[in-house]
Design a protein around this motif. Structure first.
Motif, PDB file in Angstrom:
ATOM      1  N   PRO A  30       2.750   2.664  -2.176  1.00  0.00           N
ATOM      2  CA  PRO A  30       2.683   3.697  -3.181  1.00  0.00           C
ATOM      3  C   PRO A  30       1.706   4.628  -3.175  1.00  0.00           C
ATOM      4  O   PRO A  30       1.869   5.886  -3.725  1.00  0.00           O
ATOM      5  CB  PRO A  30       2.391   2.850  -4.483  1.00  0.00           C
ATOM      6  N   LEU A  31       0.620   4.378  -2.475  1.00  0.00           N
ATOM      7  CA  LEU A  31      -0.571   5.372  -2.161  1.00  0.00           C
ATOM      8  C   LEU A  31      -0.298   6.601  -1.486  1.00  0.00           C
ATOM      9  O   LEU A  31      -0.777   7.457  -1.443  1.00  0.00           O
ATOM     10  CB  LEU A  31      -1.595   4.623  -1.426  1.00  0.00           C
ATOM     11  N   LEU A  32       1.042   6.449  -0.347  1.00  0.00           N
ATOM     12  CA  LEU A  32       1.355   7.571   0.155  1.00  0.00           C
ATOM     13  C   LEU A  32       2.250   8.672  -0.537  1.00  0.00           C
ATOM     14  O   LEU A  32       2.325   9.858   0.077  1.00  0.00           O
ATOM     15  CB  LEU A  32       2.242   7.072   1.640  1.00  0.00           C
ATOM     16  N   ARG A  33       2.469   8.363  -1.740  1.00  0.00           N
ATOM     17  CA  ARG A  33       3.307   9.218  -2.677  1.00  0.00           C
ATOM     18  C   ARG A  33       2.503  10.150  -2.871  1.00  0.00           C
ATOM     19  O   ARG A  33       1.494  10.313  -3.317  1.00  0.00           O
ATOM     20  CB  ARG A  33       3.965   8.808  -3.777  1.00  0.00           C
ATOM     21  N   GLN A  34       2.966  11.671  -3.021  1.00  0.00           N
ATOM     22  CA  GLN A  34       2.241  12.877  -3.347  1.00  0.00           C
ATOM     23  C   GLN A  34       1.960  12.426  -4.866  1.00  0.00           C
ATOM     24  O   GLN A  34       2.759  12.031  -5.776  1.00  0.00           O
ATOM     25  CB  GLN A  34       3.135  13.959  -3.389  1.00  0.00           C
ATOM     26  N   LYS A  35       0.990  13.191  -5.542  1.00  0.00           N
ATOM     27  CA  LYS A  35       0.676  12.889  -6.759  1.00  0.00           C
ATOM     28  C   LYS A  35       1.193  14.125  -7.590  1.00  0.00           C
ATOM     29  O   LYS A  35       1.609  14.980  -6.758  1.00  0.00           O
ATOM     30  CB  LYS A  35      -1.284  13.220  -6.806  1.00  0.00           C
ATOM     31  N   ALA A  88       0.671  -1.251   0.111  1.00  0.00           N
ATOM     32  CA  ALA A  88       0.003  -0.134   0.024  1.00  0.00           C
ATOM     33  C   ALA A  88       0.883   1.374  -0.031  1.00  0.00           C
ATOM     34  O   ALA A  88       0.264   2.341  -0.221  1.00  0.00           O
ATOM     35  CB  ALA A  88      -0.848   0.164   1.286  1.00  0.00           C
TER      36      ALA A  88
END
Lengths: 307, 351
Positions: free
Chosen positions: A286-291, A284
């Motif tokens: 990668p979900l924490l990376r800023q868009k 999970a």
């Protein structure tokens, strides 16, 4: 000295019970007629000489299941069953001994049932006790039933393991030891398991015994237990607590027996558990990376405020 | 007094959630060891029976056991299926419905301990300025069927097959074995037993590994996605089966022209239910709705979205409420700097 004499009496009773079991007719001379005397005697247990009550389920389907209680190392004609619904007229009932033991009926309210067997002679009283649980929705709180005085000398679980739980190795459980309703301070209590452990311990100032159940399962025993659908409620081994108290020229011996399972982490791996949780966390991450093209999150709100 | 304590519906819901988190996770420790055996044992939220301190437990474990031990076994024995076999199952569903009747899916949005934990995690994610990932109308449909699959396979199908002897006995309660609430609620009581993977058999191990990986994924995902597990929770689909039968409802007007261009309620919805903005009337109360009430809080027009009980509005959208609400928190949940009202300077009295 008195203690020793009682233990000797128990041993003698066990031997006589063993003999009676081999020669039922020998026992019939001293037992009341109308019942199966062999069942009344119970079989002597190899692992303990203390009085215990063994529960057994038989029957192929849920509807035909019969619960029978067999007293062992104690001579009784009846077993007392105490339902947790004290207001029920049938809350205290006497179960008559039959061939395979006394049949335990399920009261409408289900829940916890305290079972006691009492053998009384002129100079001693021996009591075996245990708890049986019928799964039933909305069963009454059994605390009042456990605390209700049933015999002079009592060992009362504080509390008894609830549904989906049981006594297990490496856990601490409390028991109140009392005589005629009064807690017994510094009272000696003997603890034995069918795995061979024997411990002698004392109650505290409130008459409460804190029992640490030893992890005495052998590896072979663990294999035997299998790993099927167990809910943590499968039989593992037997345990018994017993205490003795002399009063008014009589000696009282009371035992409380139950079953216990292997420790909480038996057939479990904590390190692997955390490992798989960590694996999920990494998945999970990668979900924490800023868009890359992060929109202003409250654009819509600001726009709407202008409406 | 109440208004100062709970200035918004969101604050009121959060307070209820925290209270219910304690009741569902520690209730047994506070109210007595046997409490769990005496309440409902059919709660419409993921309150876990494996938590030794729980005050009550969810209906899904009961459903699995009854299908496994009663219905499945009876079918396998090819005996007459009497009412006696089904009575316990019907009783569970009946008791569940007695609770559900009054609160409907508010059990998901207001009571469920796992829902509360996920919301708390998102608050932590916001604190660390993690982005928010939302499902768009184009892709939200891909995840929605999973909750029905979870219900049919893990809660109903496998336990029934296990009871009939077709599937392995260890598949008697497969959902509980993978449910993250089992791990979360037991860890909250400092009990690490349930996070330890069962190694007795391959099935035990597989389910344990899958459950733990799902738990780990949920913990991190919840920092950047609102309610990640709720979207696939079989209790959401189970509750959805009954949601039309409760007098507690989310109600939207039959038409409102501003909705087409607005969409703020969609952004406020933690379950990414875009239908709340695009649909009207009964269709707006979607099967994924958890009755959290955020759409009503963030609807900028008077009375368009309401939460009603027996037709009586408990909360309805209003422009004034909306304007006050967005000053402190965006629909997506981002907190804004506290607005300090600037008072006009007092004019010196020269007189």
């Amino acid at each position: 000295m008195k203690t020793n004499s009682i233990w000797m009496a128990i041993l003698a009773a066990s031997i006589s019970v063993a003999q009676a079991d081999e020669h039922p007719m020998a026992a019939s001379a001293v037992m009341p007629t109308g019942h199966d005397h062999t069942a009344m005697m119970g079989r002597p247990m190899a692992w303990t000489e203390l009085p215990i009550l063994k529960t057994k389920m038989s029957g192929k389907t849920r509807e035909t299941t019969v619960i029978s209680i067999a007293p062992q190392n104690i001579v009784v004609a009846n077993i007392d069953a105490w339902s947790n619904n004290l207001k029920d007229a049938n809350a205290h009932r006497q179960l008559v001994m039959e061939m395979a033991g006394a049949k335990l009926d399920k009261p409408a309210t289900g829940g916890f049932q305290m079972l006691t067997a009492r053998e009384e002679q002129t100079d001693f009283v021996r009591v075996a006790s245990t708890v049986y649980y019928f799964g039933e929705r909305g069963a009454k709180n059994p605390t009042a039933m456990f605390m209700q005085q049933k015999n002079e000398l009592e060992i009362i679980p504080q509390p008894y393991p609830r549904e989906h739980s049981r006594y297990r190795a490496d856990e601490d459980w409390k028991f109140l030891v009392r005589f005629k309703g009064q807690p017994l301070v510094n009272q000696k209590v003997n603890f034995e398991t069918s795995n061979g452990s024997k411990v002698e311990t004392l109650t505290d100032a409130a008459g409460v015994l804190t029992l640490h159940i030893p992890d005495d399962f052998k590896p072979v025993e663990e294999k035997k237990e299998g790993a099927s659908h167990d809910h943590g409620m499968r039989r593992g081994a037997d345990l018994v607590l017993a205490t003795e108290y002399a009063d008014g020229g009589k000696t009282y011996l009371t035992a409380f027996n139950s079953t216990y399972g292997a420790d909480a982490y038996d057939k479990r791996n904590l390190a692997m558990g955390f490992g798989f949780a960590l694996l999920g966390m990494v998945g999970a991450a990668p979900l924490l990376r800023q868009k890359k093209t992060e929109k202003k999150v409250d654009t819509a709100t600001d726009k709407k405020e202008e409406v | 007094m109440l208004k100062s304590l709970f200035p918004t519906l969101g604050r009121f819901r959060f307070t209820v959630q925290i209270i219910m988190l304690f009741v569902t996770v520690y209730g047994g420790a506070l109210l007595g060891s046997y409490t769990v055996d005496r309440v409902s044992q059919a709660l419409p939220s993921l309150s876990c029976a494996f938590d030794k301190m729980t005050g009550d437990h969810c209906i899904l474990i009961v459903n699995q056991h009854q299908l496994h031990h009663r219905v499945g076994e009876a079918l396998a024995n090819a005996k007459d299926i009497t009412l006696k076999v089904f009575i316990p199952t019907l009783m569970s569903v009946g008791i569940f419905f007695m609770f559900f009747f009054f609160l409907n899916k508010a059990f998901c949005g207001w009571v469920c301990p796992l829902g509360t934990v996920q919301e708390l995690l998102r608050k932590i994610g916001l604190f660390f300025k993690r982005p928010l990932h939302q499902f768009e109308p184009s892709n939200v449909g891909r995840v929605r069927p999973v909750k029905w699959l979870m219900l049919l396979v893990l809660v109903l199908g496998l336990p029934l097959l296990a009871g009939m002897g077709v599937a392995s006995n260890e598949l008697g309660d497969p959902f509980c074995q993978v449910c993250p609430s089992r791990v979360v609620t037991t860890l909250l009581t400092a009990d690490t037993e349930q996070i330890a993977v069962r190694t007795g058999t391959n099935i035990n191990f597989f389910l344990g590994a899958l459950g733990n990986a799902m738990f780990g994924f949920m913990i991190i995902a919840a920092l950047a996605v609102r309610q990640p597990f709720c979207r696939i929770c079989p209790l959401l689909s189970w509750n959805a089966l009954f949601q039309k039968l409760s007098p507690m409802k989310l109600v939207k007007v039959d038409s409102h022209e501003k909705c087409e261009k607005c969409g703020v309620c969609e952004k406020a919805c933690p379950m990414d239910i875009h239908e709340i903005g695009t649909e009207f009337g009964k269709k707006a109360f979607h099967e994924d709705c958890t009755l959290c009430g955020r759409c009503a809080e963030y609807c900028p027009d008077d009375g368009v979205i309401q939460i009603k009980f027996f037709g009586i509005p408990l909360f309805k959208s209003s422009r004034d409420y909306y304007k006050a609400r967005v000053k402190h928190e965006s629909p997506e949940g981002t907190k804004k700097k506290r607005v300090i009202p600037i008072l006009p300077k007092a004019t010196p009295n020269n007189g």
